[in-house]
Design a protein around this motif. Structure first.
Motif, PDB file in Angstrom:
ATOM      1  N   GLY A  42       0.817  -1.209   0.000  1.00 51.41           N
ATOM      2  CA  GLY A  42       0.000   0.000   0.000  1.00 51.41           C
ATOM      3  C   GLY A  42       0.850   1.258   0.000  1.00 51.41           C
ATOM      4  O   GLY A  42       0.537   2.230  -0.708  1.00 51.41           O
ATOM      5  N   VAL A  43       1.932   1.243   0.763  1.00 53.54           N
ATOM      6  CA  VAL A  43       2.851   2.394   0.751  1.00 53.54           C
ATOM      7  C   VAL A  43       3.476   2.557  -0.625  1.00 53.54           C
ATOM      8  O   VAL A  43       3.580   3.676  -1.151  1.00 53.54           O
ATOM      9  N   PHE A  44       3.890   1.441  -1.214  1.00 48.53           N
ATOM     10  CA  PHE A  44       4.468   1.477  -2.563  1.00 48.53           C
ATOM     11  C   PHE A  44       3.458   2.050  -3.558  1.00 48.53           C
ATOM     12  O   PHE A  44       3.801   2.886  -4.404  1.00 48.53           O
ATOM     13  N   TRP A  45       2.209   1.625  -3.451  1.00 48.69           N
ATOM     14  CA  TRP A  45       1.162   2.118  -4.352  1.00 48.69           C
ATOM     15  C   TRP A  45       0.990   3.628  -4.226  1.00 48.69           C
ATOM     16  O   TRP A  45       0.887   4.341  -5.220  1.00 48.69           O
ATOM     17  N   LEU A  46       0.987   4.125  -2.995  1.00 48.36           N
ATOM     18  CA  LEU A  46       0.819   5.563  -2.783  1.00 48.36           C
ATOM     19  C   LEU A  46       2.004   6.346  -3.323  1.00 48.36           C
ATOM     20  O   LEU A  46       1.839   7.359  -4.019  1.00 48.36           O
ATOM     21  N   VAL A  47       3.214   5.889  -3.033  1.00 50.26           N
ATOM     22  CA  VAL A  47       4.419   6.631  -3.433  1.00 50.26           C
ATOM     23  C   VAL A  47       4.573   6.657  -4.941  1.00 50.26           C
ATOM     24  O   VAL A  47       4.810   7.712  -5.547  1.00 50.26           O
ATOM     25  N   ILE A  48       4.422   5.508  -5.582  1.00 53.96           N
ATOM     26  CA  ILE A  48       4.628   5.453  -7.027  1.00 53.96           C
ATOM     27  C   ILE A  48       3.488   6.135  -7.766  1.00 53.96           C
ATOM     28  O   ILE A  48       3.705   6.782  -8.800  1.00 53.96           O
ATOM     29  N   SER A  49       2.270   6.027  -7.259  1.00 60.90           N
ATOM     30  CA  SER A  49       1.160   6.751  -7.893  1.00 60.90           C
ATOM     31  C   SER A  49       1.404   8.256  -7.833  1.00 60.90           C
ATOM     32  O   SER A  49       1.177   8.975  -8.826  1.00 60.90           O
ATOM     33  N   ALA A  50       1.883   8.741  -6.693  1.00 62.10           N
ATOM     34  CA  ALA A  50       2.166  10.177  -6.570  1.00 62.10           C
ATOM     35  C   ALA A  50       3.332  10.579  -7.459  1.00 62.10           C
ATOM     36  O   ALA A  50       3.304  11.641  -8.095  1.00 62.10           O
ATOM     37  N   ALA A  51       4.367   9.734  -7.514  1.00 62.53           N
ATOM     38  CA  ALA A  51       5.524  10.053  -8.359  1.00 62.53           C
ATOM     39  C   ALA A  51       5.122  10.087  -9.827  1.00 62.53           C
ATOM     40  O   ALA A  51       5.568  10.955 -10.590  1.00 62.53           O
ATOM     41  N   ALA A  52       4.268   9.145 -10.250  1.00 60.87           N
ATOM     42  CA  ALA A  52       3.821   9.122 -11.646  1.00 60.87           C
ATOM     43  C   ALA A  52       2.959  10.329 -11.968  1.00 60.87           C
ATOM     44  O   ALA A  52       3.007  10.867 -13.084  1.00 60.87           O
TER      45      ALA A  52
END
Length: 526
Positions: A42-52
């Motif tokens: 879930g943390v990975f999903w949030l970080v990469i979604s924001a970075a993208a």
């Protein structure tokens, strides 16, 4: 009975061995519980979604946004994605893009925003699929976490920037592309295949979930329509998983796989927007994929160096290990693409390292006591992941971390300043690399589409490209320019400062950043 190698200790007392559950059995206790993968994924999903989200529209996102714009305008009979022509037969109109078009119609959002909003959806499909696939081989809670980390950073020390590749840097720029969704769905297909083949190895007669095999075929058919080259990887992975099981070639198994094949065929044949089989033997985009075969060592040496030993450990326990079989099949097709000149098969490099990355994750998640090999692999894997991140992937989150001196996603200019003056459905003549890839995402058409497409005969597309070159040549007389403009319905020009502005063109707007010029031309109908 052949099963996927267990993940517990190599030597267990008989009572504990009997208690080891199959890979596809539900965990003991509650049906759902918070796991490390749920939290860290879930943390990975949030970080990469924001970075993208921070990466401006670039590369092929304009093309995919144009597809949504055409479907938004007419869901049943969309125009060609790039040119003012009928779009019947275009493979861009897949089930994935049709859902996006319907969403755009319901929300009235622009295509470029709809495409970007689907990025987190794609990432969710990918993360859940990778987790389910990893759990075929390990019941340990940390195995999917390791697999996610390795698939994101354990590639090589050279940057790979291509759609569908799971490295962090590539993912942040291409997260919202159909190829990312297709690979995520492929992981779910493999997970379902693993469970079905495990079940059928225990119940060889025709009692094993015929509807599930049909569903497997339907999902595969969807991947074929969304991203055909990824579908080859999906089928090869399914074959590797099936062959690894006892009874893979039984009569009952043949009936089940025939049902799966029928499901896939039914989806692809009945899809009304295009005939996907027209792409068979098409070599129009082979040349652009040749770059995928450059610097293979630099791009993949970490995955090979650290994932290779993990695969060998698995092969020592089982000569028909599915992860090893999948790796072999993927690389055979990649090598075929190189030897034959059909470089499009190099797109399988997006999934070729994944079995080795998963194998490494499974080995490191095994409970202690560790063998000497695993004790050596653990620090090497940690060092390799750090090296891969710093050297090739840190640019994905560089703005947030303040990292400098690393390669970052492209930062293209936007074209809203020009698109706001162009009425919907009008044609723009342009030839700049960035303009022709970005502007259609705002709604306008181009004279000459960027990529080959069965909806437009390739000789005609090349004639259009040549006509654009002639129009922009300073030596072309006005009457010849007028003939080109009337033939293709051109009313607008979008030119770089270096390109020739015809004397009859009226400047409407210009970009204060790049100096690009939007001009209107009227030649009449003559």
């Amino acid at each position: 009975m052949r099963t996927f190698p267990p993940t517990g200790p190599a030597r267990l007392p008989a009572p504990r061995r009997a208690a080891v559950r199959p890979a596809d059995a539900p965990p003991p206790g509650p049906a759902w519980r918070v796991t490390p993968y749920f939290v860290l994924g879930g943390v990975f999903w949030l970080v990469i979604s924001a970075a993208a989200w921070r990466v401006p529209m670039c590369c092929d996102l304009g093309t995919h946004a144009a597809v949504v714009e055409r479907l938004k305008a007419d869901l049943l009979n969309p125009a060609h994605p790039m040119a003012d022509l009928p779009g019947a037969g275009s493979p861009y109109y897949s089930p994935y893009s049709v859902v996006q078009g319907l969403f755009a119609q319901l929300t009235e959002l622009p295509g470029r925003l709809v495409v970007r909003l689907f990025g987190p959806v794609n990432l969710l499909v990918l993360i859940t699929g990778l987790g389910r696939f990893t759990r075929l081989f390990s019941t340990r809670a940390w195995a999917p976490v390791f697999a996610l980390v390795f698939s994101a950073v354990l590639w090589g020390t050279a940057v790979t920037w291509w759609s569908g590749f799971l490295g962090l840097l590539s993912m942040t720029g291409t997260l919202s592309y159909p190829s990312t969704f297709a690979i995520g769905l492929t992981f779910h297909i493999w997970a379902l295949t693993g469970r079905l083949t495990e079940r059928s190895s225990r119940t060889p007669r025709w009692r094993a979930a015929p509807l599930e095999y049909a569903a497997l075929g339907v999902l595969t058919g969807v991947v074929v329509l969304v991203h055909p080259i990824t579908a080859i990887g999906a089928v090869l992975g399914t074959a590797g998983l099936a062959v690894a099981r006892k009874g893979a070639w039984s009569r009952a198994a043949a009936v089940r796989w025939a049902l799966a094949g029928a499901g896939a065929l039914a989806v692809t044949v009945t899809w009304p927007y295009c005939d996907i089989f027209t792409l068979v033997g098409d070599t129009g985009i082979d040349s652009m994929h040749r770059a995928l075969y450059e610097d293979l060592t630099g791009r993949y040496w970490l995955a090979a160096l650290l994932g290779g030993p993990a695969l060998l450990l698995r092969l020592r326990r089982d000569r028909r290990d599915p992860l090893a079989l999948m790796t072999l099949l993927f690389w055979l097709v990649v090598l075929y693409g190189w030897a034959s000149g059909h470089y499009t098969y190099g797109r399988l490099l997006a999934v070729a390292p994944v079995p080795a990355q998963v194998a490494l994750a499974v080995e490191l998640a095994r409970p202690r006591p560790w063998s000497t090999a695993r004790r050596a692999l653990a620090p090497l894997a940690a060092a390799g992941a750090c090296l891969g991140f710093v050297s090739a992937q840190a640019g994905a989150v560089a703005p947030s971390l303040g990292v400098r001196g690393v390669e970052r996603p492209p930062h293209w200019d936007t074209y809203g300043w020009a698109a706001q003056h162009i009425p919907p459905g009008e044609t723009v003549l342009a030839d700049d690399y960035y303009v022709v890839r970005s502007l259609p995402g705002y709604g306008p058409f181009l004279v000459a589409p960027v990529w080959p497409d069965p909806a437009l005969a390739e000789p005609e597309r090349l004639r259009r490209k040549a006509a654009v070159k002639r129009y922009l040549s300073p030596s072309t007389p006005r009457h010849a320019r007028a003939a080109i403009a009337r033939r293709y319905g051109v009313h607008w020009l979008l030119l770089t400062p270096e390109e020739h502005l015809p004397e009859e063109a009226v400047v409407v707007a210009f970009s204060p950043h790049s100096g690009e010029v939007l001009a209107r031309v009227e030649y009449g109908r003559g």
